[in-house]
Design an enzyme around this catalytic site. Structure first.
Site, PDB file in Angstrom:
ATOM      1  N   ASP A   1      29.196 -15.557  47.949  1.00 14.31           N
ATOM      2  CA  ASP A   1      30.116 -15.233  49.043  1.00 14.31           C
ATOM      3  C   ASP A   1      30.554 -16.482  49.825  1.00 14.31           C
ATOM      4  OD1 ASP A   1      29.466 -12.769  48.147  1.00 14.31           O
ATOM      5  OD2 ASP A   1      28.161 -12.262  49.823  1.00 14.31           O
TER       6      ASP A   1
ATOM      7  N   CYS B   1      33.844  17.940  51.383  1.00 19.22           N
ATOM      8  CA  CYS B   1      32.644  18.540  51.988  1.00 19.22           C
ATOM      9  C   CYS B   1      32.858  18.797  53.493  1.00 19.22           C
ATOM     10  CB  CYS B   1      31.430  17.646  51.711  1.00 19.22           C
ATOM     11  SG  CYS B   1      29.889  18.538  51.933  1.00 19.22           S
ATOM     12  N   TYR B   2      32.289  17.997  54.379  1.00 15.49           N
ATOM     13  CA  TYR B   2      32.508  18.202  55.819  1.00 15.49           C
ATOM     14  C   TYR B   2      34.012  18.121  56.129  1.00 15.49           C
ATOM     15  CZ  TYR B   2      31.884  17.733  60.860  1.00 15.49           C
ATOM     16  OH  TYR B   2      31.938  17.921  62.216  1.00 15.49           O
TER      17      TYR B   2
ATOM     18  N   HIS C   1      31.505  16.568  45.727  1.00 19.50           N
ATOM     19  CA  HIS C   1      31.773  15.138  45.980  1.00 19.50           C
ATOM     20  C   HIS C   1      32.347  14.458  44.732  1.00 19.50           C
ATOM     21  CE1 HIS C   1      29.863  14.767  49.954  1.00 19.50           C
ATOM     22  NE2 HIS C   1      29.188  15.809  49.533  1.00 19.50           N
TER      23      HIS C   1
ATOM     24  N   LYS D   1      31.971  -6.877  46.136  1.00 18.55           N
ATOM     25  CA  LYS D   1      31.317  -8.014  45.488  1.00 18.55           C
ATOM     26  C   LYS D   1      31.949  -8.390  44.133  1.00 18.55           C
ATOM     27  CE  LYS D   1      27.536 -10.685  45.647  1.00 18.55           C
ATOM     28  NZ  LYS D   1      27.032 -11.347  46.858  1.00 18.55           N
TER      29      LYS D   1
ATOM     30  N   GLY E   1      29.841  14.527  55.743  1.00 20.87           N
ATOM     31  CA  GLY E   1      29.079  14.092  56.915  1.00 20.87           C
ATOM     32  C   GLY E   1      27.845  14.955  57.095  1.00 20.87           C
TER      33      GLY E   1
ATOM     34  N   GLU F   1      33.444  11.589  44.483  1.00 24.23           N
ATOM     35  CA  GLU F   1      33.147  10.153  44.494  1.00 24.23           C
ATOM     36  C   GLU F   1      31.803   9.821  43.850  1.00 24.23           C
ATOM     37  OE1 GLU F   1      33.090  12.243  46.961  1.00 24.23           O
ATOM     38  OE2 GLU F   1      31.713  11.739  48.576  1.00 24.23           O
TER      39      GLU F   1
END
Ligand code: XMP
Length: 517
Positions: free
Chosen positions: A231, A86-87, A173, A373, A59, A175
């Protein structure tokens, strides 16, 4: 409501720009997860019996600030594995009486960590690893009961854990794809720490979703606005499988679609939905409202508003409709979590059939809202939707209107359709189409002098755009071979007499946007 999986990961969002990536990385490993903002955590979410682990995101705040988001202490009482990033790590550190300091040295970007203690999170991972850092604060004193498991090359503590309590923290991170072993670290958390066994599979999603929709929409009428895009198409096919003739589809042709597109969409859907499909040819209304309008935002607003009016008028003709179906995807939901800074600066007002008639008095059904998606495309495959339709590049709601800078008229639409068709056909015929995220032509409000044969010409210029991207949020221009650009340009100029100059757009996003308006 039936559960989509028996084991779920909860991601608590503290406002990181990477939160969506955390969800993506989890889902790539076929594990079901849900993301909630830190201030939206309810008892229902926490005491859900499928909850198998919790990830705290990064964050933008400092835990040292008085008003920064706090750790929800209830999560510590659940006995579920927790991983703070992290945060998230810093919140855990403070909670267990560690100390956070402000780094003189901000670690941002690539960094290397060295693992100094065995950890289940780092199982089968090399001792030294490239990771992605993005922090100002760092751990100055480790929290009580925790051990340090790695340091960065700047001697900053980069991971901690309390194995007995099943609590882990990473300063970097995992990710972000620049963390080369990030996927493996997340996988270790999911499968070795949280012991996930029940994978999220689309087959299961499909059967569970159909059962749920059948139950929730029993004897209810649902209306769906179709655009021919992925979609809304998958939404309608899925709903049709569940509720058959209680689904009513309306396709508003605003006259700003590509060559033959309106007919193609009509053919596909008429075949599928029969009398429950209705096409409204409304190009006259749209074009008359767009007359003399040159401002991009005004164009978008007019198209969005007119779309609602036309759709609403048509919808009213179907009596006793209960629900409006929308093709909302999971990233739309995550992106719309409001945060401290309020809404991000508006670059363009988006129009799509998924987000349209909010003021209509229907309940909303969003059958794809848990999916990303690529999963929607795979689901479309399972629903046997024509792959040409599923693999099409994204096309914006306002259509060709935002690819004709300046005033729009029938003639310009006619020219652009022909150019765009030649360009896209070339990409498909030469197997380039699927290497590109989005390609299209733009008709410029400029004429230039040329010479063809012995004659002087004074005709339109077009610009070709092709970008690679993951999600449209950022994009790189596509680097064509000289041969392909030459061929495409030659074809356009020889086949479209109104055009005598072809340009190529070498702008990435940022600083450009993908569309020109
Ligand atoms: P920009 O131009 O903002 O576009 O970089 C990013 C992606 O969004 C698409 N786009 C839209 N899609 N309604 C849509 O459904 C819209 O109003 C709209 N405007 C842009 C654009 O084609 C690209 O894929």
């Amino acid at each position: 409501m039936m559960s989509l999986s028996n084991q779920k990961i909860l991601v608590i969002d503290y406002g990181s720009q990477y939160t969506q990536l955390i969800a993506r990385r989890i889902r790539e490993q076929q594990v079901y997860c849900e993301v909630y903002s830190f201030n939206k955590i309810t008892k229902k979410i926490l005491y859900d019996k499928t909850l198998s682990g919790i990830i705290l995101s990064g964050g933008p705040n400092s835990v040292k600030d008085k008003n920064s988001p706090k750790l929800d202490k209830r999560i510590l009482t659940l006995g579920k594995p927790i991983m703070g990033i992290c945060y998230g790590l810093q919140l855990l550190c403070v909670e267990f009486m560690g100390k956070i300091g402000n780094s003189k040295l901000r670690e941002y970007g690539h960094s290397t960590i060295t693992i100094n203690k065995k950890s289940i999170l780092f199982d089968r991972i090399k001792k030294r690893n490239q990771v992605w850092m993005s922090h100002g604060d760092h751990i100055e004193r480790k929290p009580k009961g925790f051990k340090i498991t790695s340091f960065s090359n700047n001697k900053v503590i980069s991971s901690i854990e309390n194995y007995q309590k099943n609590i882990f923290g990473l300063q970097f991170h995992p990710e972000v794809h620049h963390s080369l072993q990030g996927k493996k670290i997340i996988s270790n958390f999911l499968f070795k720490v949280c012991k996930i066994k029940d994978k999220f599979r689309l087959e299961n999603f499909l059967s569970t979703k159909i059962k749920t929709l059948r139950y929730e929409l029993k004897n209810k009428k649902v209306i769906c606005a179709l655009s021919g895009g992925v979609d809304s198409t998958v939404t309608s096919f899925l709903l049709h499988k569940a509720i058959k003739n209680n689904l009513f589809c309306i396709f508003v042709d605003h006259g700003l679609l590509r060559l033959n597109e309106s007919k193609e969409v009509e053919n596909i859907f008429k075949k599928k939905f029969g009398k429950n499909f209705k096409k409204i040819s409304a190009s006259k209304i749209f074009l008359s409202k767009l007359k003399k309008i040159t401002d991009p935002e005004k164009k978008r607003k007019i198209i969005g508003k007119t779309f609602i009016e036309v759709f609403e008028k048509e919808a009213k003709k179907i009596k006793n409709v209960d629900y409006l179906a929308q093709g909302t995807l999971y990233p739309d939901i995550i992106e719309s979590i409001p945060f401290f800074g309020g809404p991000t600066a508006k670059i363009k007002s988006h129009h799509n059939v998924g987000g349209l008639p909010k003021k209509m008095k229907f309940k909303i059904v969003e059958p794809l809202k848990e999916l990303f998606k690529d999963e929607v495309r795979s689901l479309g495959n399972k629903l046997k939707i024509n792959s040409n339709l599923l693999c099409r590049h994204p096309f914006p709601g306002p259509g060709l209107a935002i690819r004709i800078p300046g005033e729009i008229n029938k003639k310009k639409i006619y020219i652009l359709r022909k150019v765009d068709d030649i360009y896209i056909k070339y990409l498909k015929d030469n197997l380039i189409y699927n290497n590109i995220w989005q390609a299209f032509a733009v008709l410029l409000p400029v004429k230039s002098v040329g010479v063809m044969g012995d004659e002087r010409t004074y005709s339109y210029c077009v610009s070709l755009r092709a970008v690679t991207s993951v999600d449209g949020m950022t994009a790189d221009f596509y680097m064509f071979n000289k041969k392909d650009l030459t061929e495409i340009s030659k074809k356009i100029i020889s086949e479209v007499k109104e055009v005598n100059r072809v340009l190529y757009d070498f702008t990435s996003k940022p600083p450009g946007t993908i569309e020109w308006e």
